[in-house]
Motif scaffolding. Structure first.
Motif, PDB file in Angstrom:
ATOM      1  N   TYR A 119      -0.604  -9.953   6.587  1.00 15.15           N
ATOM      2  CA  TYR A 119       0.110  -9.376   5.997  1.00 15.15           C
ATOM      3  C   TYR A 119       1.551  -9.823   5.558  1.00 15.15           C
ATOM      4  CZ  TYR A 119      -2.161  -5.428   8.040  1.00 15.15           C
ATOM      5  OH  TYR A 119      -3.426  -4.184   8.483  1.00 15.15           O
TER       6      TYR A 119
ATOM      7  N   LEU B 276       4.048  -1.787   4.103  1.00 13.49           N
ATOM      8  CA  LEU B 276       3.739  -2.531   3.570  1.00 13.49           C
ATOM      9  C   LEU B 276       2.651  -2.261   1.951  1.00 13.49           C
ATOM     10  CD1 LEU B 276       3.699  -4.800   6.559  1.00 13.49           C
ATOM     11  CD2 LEU B 276       5.026  -5.312   4.683  1.00 13.49           C
ATOM     12  N   ILE B 277       1.602  -1.601   3.155  1.00 12.07           N
ATOM     13  CA  ILE B 277       0.649  -1.214   1.851  1.00 12.07           C
ATOM     14  C   ILE B 277       0.945  -0.825   0.549  1.00 12.07           C
ATOM     15  CG2 ILE B 277      -1.490   0.990   1.762  1.00 12.07           C
ATOM     16  CD1 ILE B 277      -1.494   0.979   5.098  1.00 12.07           C
TER      17      ILE B 277
ATOM     18  N   LEU C 231       4.044  -0.420   8.155  1.00 16.00           N
ATOM     19  CA  LEU C 231       1.966  -0.538   7.690  1.00 16.00           C
ATOM     20  C   LEU C 231       2.116   0.182   6.334  1.00 16.00           C
ATOM     21  CD1 LEU C 231      -0.367  -1.708   8.244  1.00 16.00           C
ATOM     22  CD2 LEU C 231      -1.657  -0.177   9.766  1.00 16.00           C
TER      23      LEU C 231
ATOM     24  N   GLY D  63      -3.417  -1.159  -2.550  1.00 14.17           N
ATOM     25  CA  GLY D  63      -3.180  -1.919  -0.508  1.00 14.17           C
ATOM     26  C   GLY D  63      -4.366  -1.582   0.980  1.00 14.17           C
TER      27      GLY D  63
ATOM     28  N   LEU E  83      -5.538  -4.298   2.526  1.00 15.70           N
ATOM     29  CA  LEU E  83      -5.002  -4.640   4.097  1.00 15.70           C
ATOM     30  C   LEU E  83      -5.906  -4.319   5.100  1.00 15.70           C
ATOM     31  CD1 LEU E  83      -0.657  -4.176   3.889  1.00 15.70           C
ATOM     32  CD2 LEU E  83      -2.187  -6.502   3.931  1.00 15.70           C
TER      33      LEU E  83
ATOM     34  N   MET F 262       1.899  -3.812  -1.624  1.00 15.34           N
ATOM     35  CA  MET F 262       0.691  -4.720  -2.100  1.00 15.34           C
ATOM     36  C   MET F 262       0.560  -4.046  -2.661  1.00 15.34           C
ATOM     37  SD  MET F 262      -1.508  -6.689   0.140  1.00 15.34           S
ATOM     38  CE  MET F 262      -0.429  -8.213   0.403  1.00 15.34           C
TER      39      MET F 262
ATOM     40  N   SER G 117      -7.144  -6.364   9.229  1.00 13.44           N
ATOM     41  CA  SER G 117      -6.346  -5.247  10.789  1.00 13.44           C
ATOM     42  C   SER G 117      -7.993  -5.492  11.614  1.00 13.44           C
ATOM     43  CB  SER G 117      -5.837  -3.985  10.253  1.00 13.44           C
ATOM     44  OG  SER G 117      -5.349  -3.391  11.908  1.00 13.44           O
TER      45      SER G 117
ATOM     46  N   ASP H  51      -2.915 -10.396  11.834  1.00 17.49           N
ATOM     47  CA  ASP H  51      -2.811  -9.302  10.302  1.00 17.49           C
ATOM     48  C   ASP H  51      -1.428  -8.930  10.704  1.00 17.49           C
ATOM     49  OD1 ASP H  51      -2.821  -7.545  13.525  1.00 17.49           O
ATOM     50  OD2 ASP H  51      -3.093  -5.704  12.189  1.00 17.49           O
TER      51      ASP H  51
END
Lengths: 241, 341
Positions: B311, B268-269, B265, B284, B288, B272, B292, B307
């Motif tokens: 994502y 990803l944040i 996570l 991000g 995000l 992004m 979620s 979520d």
């Protein structure tokens, strides 16, 4: 002139290929030493061995009286050996100024002092107007100057330049050559790999010629141009022509 | 080397070392003030919780960004340090009755030390090998804590409820506002710390390593040493978030504390928002985390992993159209490293 760098029997093999075999030469303080040889002669490997990027199988590299064989590259830099790369390695997402500041931080503790020093060197390589441009936005010739400026910022006593005029357009070459001569005038010892024979003959005090990982000649330019082994290996024989 | 000082050089030397964009400073000031005043607008408990989660995940993503964005090392095991932070406060409070405030500091210290121990061998690895090593070490931590009776094995540690001294025990049962401010302080503090890091000599060296480690090495930078420093700083930023979350839910167990989902996570944040940019993790997290939290509300439980699907779609879109992250949509003049041209 005293000896700044002495290379003795430096050898390195990759599998069965002898990239460097028993290479020996010296570099005098303040001179420009040209390194020539056809592709695959072992010129860039020689630079990698001297600067610690590749470990040697045998032989040694002496900087003044210090044995620097197989020492880490960052330590070799701190001992006064700067280098540029054949395949350019700019910090692409950073500005020209930021690139050079990284080099200046080797000897400067204060960021502002390092910035001012970097600016002086950028001015020296005639790129002051481009200081805030990202490295990826610069032309090949400008990136060559960037690499040179970055290496100069580390205060090198000895500068190894790998094909400074390689891959740049004809109009850019005279400026780069002038820059190399300016370095000599400022007391920096230069070892330069170069494919352009006219340039290397004009600027070098001495020339080291390599072929297939071996030293085939080490002499002043006039004698190198008449050396039969060099002519055979690098310039081509009369028959072949 | 320099004989004649040109007018342009003099002009360049007179430039400030750093430019501060007035507009962005004003925007930051307004945002910080709004965040400080937010609880006074009588928001719902969920709104407070959502903001907390955004702050915490922005800090965790910023931690990952210090390692990946500044020194170029992709970690898939950052949950290690979140877990260590969570266990440090819980363990020292449950077993030794040490206030969680001290526990947070202990967690930071242990995380830094563990990062150094892990970093010395694995930071010699490059690219995918480093990422795989961190992933496996992260899983190993989970397995070890699942089997370690001293820390409650698989059940974990249950932090006893203390209603008498909320500040000493760092337990606030009547309102979430205290947790909001604690996480906000860490959010602002981390942002400021990374902002300073970005402008420091260390920042220059780390970015050099990220962009071209060979060139950095040729400029006197001890690459391995600085990668370890980045890893340690990154771990020390991550740990307090585990501590705060442990105090928020009052339970720490290995399945949640060392969950690989946390590691993914935070990645990803950052991706992004924009890796290597101080604003990236914040942007991000702002995008995000609400996805979620809202999917949990509307679909129940863990949100049926809706979520994660969202994502995935968003990351694919970002990778195709904006590989530098959403931050690249913001005009350069608002971004931190822009210089006058």
């Amino acid at each position: 002139m005293s000896i700044l760098l002495k290379v003795e029997n430096l050898s390195r093999s990759f599998g069965g290929i002898h990239a460097n075999s028993d290479i020996s030469f010296d570099v005098k303080e303040g001179e420009i030493l040209g390194v020539i040889g056809p592709n695959g002669a072992g010129k860039s490997t020689l630079f990698d061995l001297i600067t610690g990027f590749t470990k040697s199988d045998r032989g040694q590299v002496i900087l003044r009286d210090k044995n620097i064989t197989n020492i880490r590259p960052d330590l070799i830099c701190r001992m006064g050996v700067g280098r540029t790369f054949q395949k350019l390695k700019p910090f692409a997402d950073q500005t020209l100024l930021e690139n050079v500041i990284v080099g200046a931080l080797v000897n400067e503790k204060n960021l502002k002092v390092a910035r001012d020093k970097a600016l002086e060197i950028i001015d020296f390589v005639d790129l002051i107007e481009k200081r805030h441009h990202y490295a990826k936005e610069l032309s090949t010739g400008q990136r060559k100057r960037l690499e040179l400026a970055r290496a100069l910022a580390t205060d090198p006593k000895l500068l190894l330049m790998d094909e400074v005029t390689g891959g740049v357009d004809q109009r850019t070459i005279p400026g780069l050559v002038e820059l190399v001569l300016k370095l000599k005038k400022n007391g920096i010892t230069v070892v330069t790999i170069e494919h352009n024979m006219k340039i290397i003959m004009d600027i070098s005090d001495r020339i080291l010629a390599l072929n297939q990982g071996k030293r085939i000649a080490f002499d002043i330019p006039k004698n190198i141009s008449q050396n039969s082994q060099v002519i055979d290996a690098y310039l081509g024989t009369v028959d072949a022509a | 080397m320099i004989n004649n000082i040109s007018a342009k050089l003099l002009e360049a030397k007179n430039e400030p070392l750093w430019y501060f964009n007035k507009n962005s400073l004003i925007i930051i000031g307004v945002i910080v003030l709004s965040l400080l005043l937010f609880p006074f607008a009588s928001p719902s408990k969920f709104a407070i919780h959502l903001m907390m989660m955004i702050f915490m995940h922005a800090v965790m993503a910023q931690s990952w960004n210090v390692l990946a964005g500044f020194s170029g090392q992709i970690s898939l095991g950052h949950a290690i340090f979140y877990g260590i932070g969570a266990y440090a406060t819980a363990y020292f409070y449950v077993k030794l009755h040490i206030t969680p405030w001290i526990g947070i500091l202990i967690g930071i210290g242990i995380s830094g030390f563990v990062a150094m121990l892990i970093g010395i061998p694995i930071l010699r690895l490059k690219g995918h090998y480093f990422a795989i090593a961190t992933l496996l070490i992260g899983i190993s931590f989970q397995v070890v804590f699942q089997r370690w009776p001293e820390v409650g094995s698989s059940s974990g540690l249950w932090i006893p409820i203390n209603r008498d001294s909320p500040w000493t025990s760092m337990q606030f049962h009547k309102s979430k506002v205290a947790y909001y401010y604690i996480s906000l302080i860490f959010f602002i503090g981390t942002f400021f710390l990374v902002w300073l890091l970005n402008r420091s000599k260390l920042g220059y060296r780390l970015r050099a390593i990220r962009d071209q480690s060979d060139a950095a090495s040729s400029l006197g930078i001890h690459v391995s040493k600085y990668k370890i420093i980045a890893f340690v700083i990154s771990a020390m930023i991550m740990a307090p978030m585990g501590s705060i979350y442990a105090q928020y839910v009052l339970i720490v167990d290995p399945n949640n504390a060392f969950n690989v989902d946390i590691s993914i996570l935070v990645l990803l944040i950052s991706v992004m928002g924009g890796v290597g940019n101080i604003w990236g993790p914040i942007i991000g997290a702002v995008i995000l985390i609400p996805i979620s939290e809202f999917s949990r509300i509307y679909f129940g439980g863990t949100g049926h992993s809706i979520d994660l699907i969202v994502y995935g779609v968003l990351i694919i879109i970002i990778c195709i159209f904006r590989p530098a992250g959403i931050v690249s949509l913001i005009p350069r003049s608002f971004r931190e490293r822009e210089k006058a041209k």
